[in-house]
Scaffold this active site. Structure first.
Site, PDB file in Angstrom:
ATOM      1  N   HIS A 125       0.814  -1.220   0.000  1.00 34.85           N
ATOM      2  CA  HIS A 125       0.000   0.000   0.000  1.00 34.85           C
ATOM      3  C   HIS A 125       0.848   1.272   0.000  1.00 34.85           C
ATOM      4  O   HIS A 125       0.366   2.339   0.374  1.00 34.85           O
ATOM      5  CB  HIS A 125      -0.956  -0.005   1.203  1.00 34.85           C
ATOM      6  N   CYS A 153       4.205  19.603  -8.261  1.00 37.58           N
ATOM      7  CA  CYS A 153       5.293  18.913  -8.947  1.00 37.58           C
ATOM      8  C   CYS A 153       6.127  19.943  -9.715  1.00 37.58           C
ATOM      9  O   CYS A 153       5.566  20.746 -10.472  1.00 37.58           O
ATOM     10  CB  CYS A 153       4.694  17.884  -9.906  1.00 37.58           C
ATOM     11  N   CYS A 156       5.704  19.163 -13.770  1.00 37.59           N
ATOM     12  CA  CYS A 156       4.458  19.349 -14.532  1.00 37.59           C
ATOM     13  C   CYS A 156       3.451  20.281 -13.854  1.00 37.59           C
ATOM     14  O   CYS A 156       2.425  20.612 -14.454  1.00 37.59           O
ATOM     15  CB  CYS A 156       3.806  18.003 -14.830  1.00 37.59           C
ATOM     16  N   GLY A 193      -1.573  -9.229  12.662  1.00 39.64           N
ATOM     17  CA  GLY A 193      -2.163  -7.907  12.884  1.00 39.64           C
ATOM     18  C   GLY A 193      -2.945  -7.339  11.722  1.00 39.64           C
ATOM     19  O   GLY A 193      -2.905  -6.140  11.492  1.00 39.64           O
ATOM     20  N   THR A 194      -3.658  -8.210  11.011  1.00 39.45           N
ATOM     21  CA  THR A 194      -4.535  -7.683   9.954  1.00 39.45           C
ATOM     22  C   THR A 194      -5.940  -8.247  10.115  1.00 39.45           C
ATOM     23  O   THR A 194      -6.096  -9.411  10.491  1.00 39.45           O
ATOM     24  CB  THR A 194      -4.005  -7.978   8.540  1.00 39.45           C
ATOM     25  N   SER A 195      -6.935  -7.400   9.809  1.00 41.54           N
ATOM     26  CA  SER A 195      -8.321  -7.869   9.876  1.00 41.54           C
ATOM     27  C   SER A 195      -8.633  -8.775   8.685  1.00 41.54           C
ATOM     28  O   SER A 195      -9.682  -9.417   8.661  1.00 41.54           O
ATOM     29  CB  SER A 195      -9.280  -6.676   9.877  1.00 41.54           C
ATOM     30  N   ALA A 237       0.899  -8.817  19.113  1.00 40.02           N
ATOM     31  CA  ALA A 237       2.052  -9.294  18.342  1.00 40.02           C
ATOM     32  C   ALA A 237       3.376  -9.046  19.075  1.00 40.02           C
ATOM     33  O   ALA A 237       4.297  -9.850  18.970  1.00 40.02           O
ATOM     34  CB  ALA A 237       2.073  -8.609  16.978  1.00 40.02           C
TER      35      ALA A 237
HETATM   36  P1  OAD Z   1      -7.244  -3.189  10.406  1.00 38.05           P
HETATM   37  O1  OAD Z   1      -7.409  -1.996  11.266  1.00 38.05           O
HETATM   38  O2  OAD Z   1      -8.350  -3.559   9.486  1.00 38.05           O
HETATM   39  O3  OAD Z   1      -6.961  -4.461  11.328  1.00 38.05           O
HETATM   40  C1  OAD Z   1      -6.030  -4.405  12.358  1.00 38.05           C
HETATM   41  C2  OAD Z   1      -5.963  -5.756  13.020  1.00 38.05           C
HETATM   42  O4  OAD Z   1      -4.936  -5.701  14.000  1.00 38.05           O
HETATM   43  C3  OAD Z   1      -7.243  -6.177  13.741  1.00 38.05           C
HETATM   44  O5  OAD Z   1      -7.596  -7.498  13.330  1.00 38.05           O
HETATM   45  C4  OAD Z   1      -6.862  -6.132  15.211  1.00 38.05           C
HETATM   46  O6  OAD Z   1      -7.505  -7.165  15.962  1.00 38.05           O
HETATM   47  C5  OAD Z   1      -5.375  -6.393  15.133  1.00 38.05           C
HETATM   48  N1  OAD Z   1      -4.585  -5.896  16.265  1.00 38.05           N
HETATM   49  C6  OAD Z   1      -4.838  -4.861  17.103  1.00 38.05           C
HETATM   50  N2  OAD Z   1      -3.857  -4.740  18.012  1.00 38.05           N
HETATM   51  C7  OAD Z   1      -2.954  -5.709  17.755  1.00 38.05           C
HETATM   52  C8  OAD Z   1      -1.716  -6.110  18.342  1.00 38.05           C
HETATM   53  N3  OAD Z   1      -1.189  -5.483  19.392  1.00 38.05           N
HETATM   54  N4  OAD Z   1      -1.060  -7.177  17.810  1.00 38.05           N
HETATM   55  C9  OAD Z   1      -1.578  -7.829  16.737  1.00 38.05           C
HETATM   56  N5  OAD Z   1      -2.736  -7.504  16.140  1.00 38.05           N
HETATM   57  C10 OAD Z   1      -3.412  -6.458  16.642  1.00 38.05           C
HETATM   58  O7  OAD Z   1      -5.851  -2.986   9.625  1.00 38.05           O
HETATM   59  P2  OAD Z   1      -5.344  -3.735   8.301  1.00 38.05           P
HETATM   60  O8  OAD Z   1      -5.797  -5.126   8.257  1.00 38.05           O
HETATM   61  O9  OAD Z   1      -3.909  -3.427   8.178  1.00 38.05           O
HETATM   62  O10 OAD Z   1      -5.503   0.472   3.581  1.00 38.05           O
HETATM   63  O11 OAD Z   1      -6.144  -2.911   7.212  1.00 38.05           O
HETATM   64  C11 OAD Z   1      -5.871  -3.157   5.868  1.00 38.05           C
HETATM   65  C12 OAD Z   1      -5.948  -1.888   5.082  1.00 38.05           C
HETATM   66  O12 OAD Z   1      -7.195  -1.218   5.337  1.00 38.05           O
HETATM   67  C13 OAD Z   1      -4.902  -0.852   5.454  1.00 38.05           C
HETATM   68  O13 OAD Z   1      -3.678  -1.064   4.804  1.00 38.05           O
HETATM   69  C14 OAD Z   1      -5.536   0.432   5.014  1.00 38.05           C
HETATM   70  C15 OAD Z   1      -6.918   0.191   5.550  1.00 38.05           C
HETATM   71  O14 OAD Z   1      -7.936   0.920   4.965  1.00 38.05           O
HETATM   72  C16 OAD Z   1      -5.557   1.641   2.944  1.00 38.05           C
HETATM   73  O15 OAD Z   1      -5.548   2.724   3.529  1.00 38.05           O
HETATM   74  C17 OAD Z   1      -5.595   1.505   1.464  1.00 38.05           C
END
Ligand code: OAD
Length: 261
Positions: A125, A153, A156, A193-195, A237
């Protein structure tokens, strides 16, 4: 009972990690939470609980309110510049040292993996520290704020914008291709750490699983991925990852890695 199940899962996950010959790591905002970087979807503290992504993270939003979008990213850029990588980032650096054929695939734009020392890294990203031309897409190294205006820029004249991927935009094709190739050929994928709700990143664990890899999730909460993960290690994590690495390779030279409870 739950405690025993988690200990068994952690021990099995550590054995799988120690035995891996080809390892993919996928991270999201949660890995930086303990550094003080807000996540997006956590109910109380997530950015999307306080801000509307459609107003801030789309090309349309930037076309209508460039200054609002620029300032929001400037605020986040300053925030991440002030924080430090945490033991979870450090643990992934140690894994890179242990498993030569590995790739760290991150959805984070905060640069904390690189600052921790990870080098085999793809940023799906983008990176909030970089700026690019909103018309040509060229990354611009030197740019100055003139007064309170969004900078332009030099070649341009179009507005500069953060070099991050917004909703409705494509991911950088090379980064996505490298991530998908690794997902297809890894024997283990660590998902931290991703949803697992945002595609195409969310498709990577299913690709790995369908290609025969073991999938380990590290997250304090259940996610869309949890039902299909081979092991779901529940906890922050910054505690779980160092403990996992220590258990996989007991000679890990970390100072004072907390043991998994
Ligand atoms: P999210 O905010 O959707 O998810 C974060 C995850 O981290 C959740 O599942 C939490 O349970 C978990 N979490 C919280 N604290 C934690 C900890 N201490 N250790 C481990 N996990 C923990 O974030 P992303 O999955 O990264 O994109 O979201 C994906 C994308 O959506 C991002 O890159 C961003 C967002 O919109 C853009 O902006 C394009």
């Amino acid at each position: 009972m739950q405690h025993t199940q988690q200990s068994r899962a952690a021990a099995a996950a550590a054995r799988a990690l120690a035995g891996s010959r080809s390892l993919a790591m996928l991270t999201g905002a949660g890995i930086s939470a303990e550094s003080g970087v807000p996540t997006f979807r956590d109910a109380q503290t997530g950015l999307w609980a306080r801000f509307d992504p459609l107003q801030l993270a789309t090309p349309t939003a930037f076309a209508i309110h460039p200054k609002l979008v620029w300032d929001w990213y400037a605020w986040r850029r300053e925030l991440v510049a002030k924080v430090q990588p945490n033991p979870a980032h450090d643990a992934l650096v140690e894994i890179e040292r242990r498993v030569p054929d590995c790739l760290l695939i991150t959805q984070n734009v905060d640069d904390l993996h690189r600052r921790a020392g990870s080098r085999k890294l793809v940023e799906l990203h983008g990176n909030i520290g970089r700026v690019k031309c909103s018309r040509e897409g060229t990354v611009v190294e030197d740019w100055d704020l003139v007064g309170d205006e969004v900078p332009h820029c030099a070649s341009c004249g179009a507005l500069l914008r953060p070099d991050v991927v917004w909703f409705e935009e494509m991911l950088p094709p090379d980064a996505l291709a490298a991530a998908e190739a690794m997902a297809r050929r890894c024997d283990l994928m660590l998902v931290v750490g991703t949803s697992a709700e945002v595609y195409p990143a969310a498709a990577l664990p299913p690709i790995a699983k369908a290609s025969g890899a073991i999938v380990i999730e590290i997250n304090p909460n259940a996610t869309a991925l949890s039902p299909t993960a081979d092991y779901a290690l529940r906890g922050p994590a910054g505690r779980v990852l160092p403990a996992l690495v220590q258990e996989a390779w007991p000679d890990t030279p970390f100072a004072a890695i907390p043991r998994m409870a």
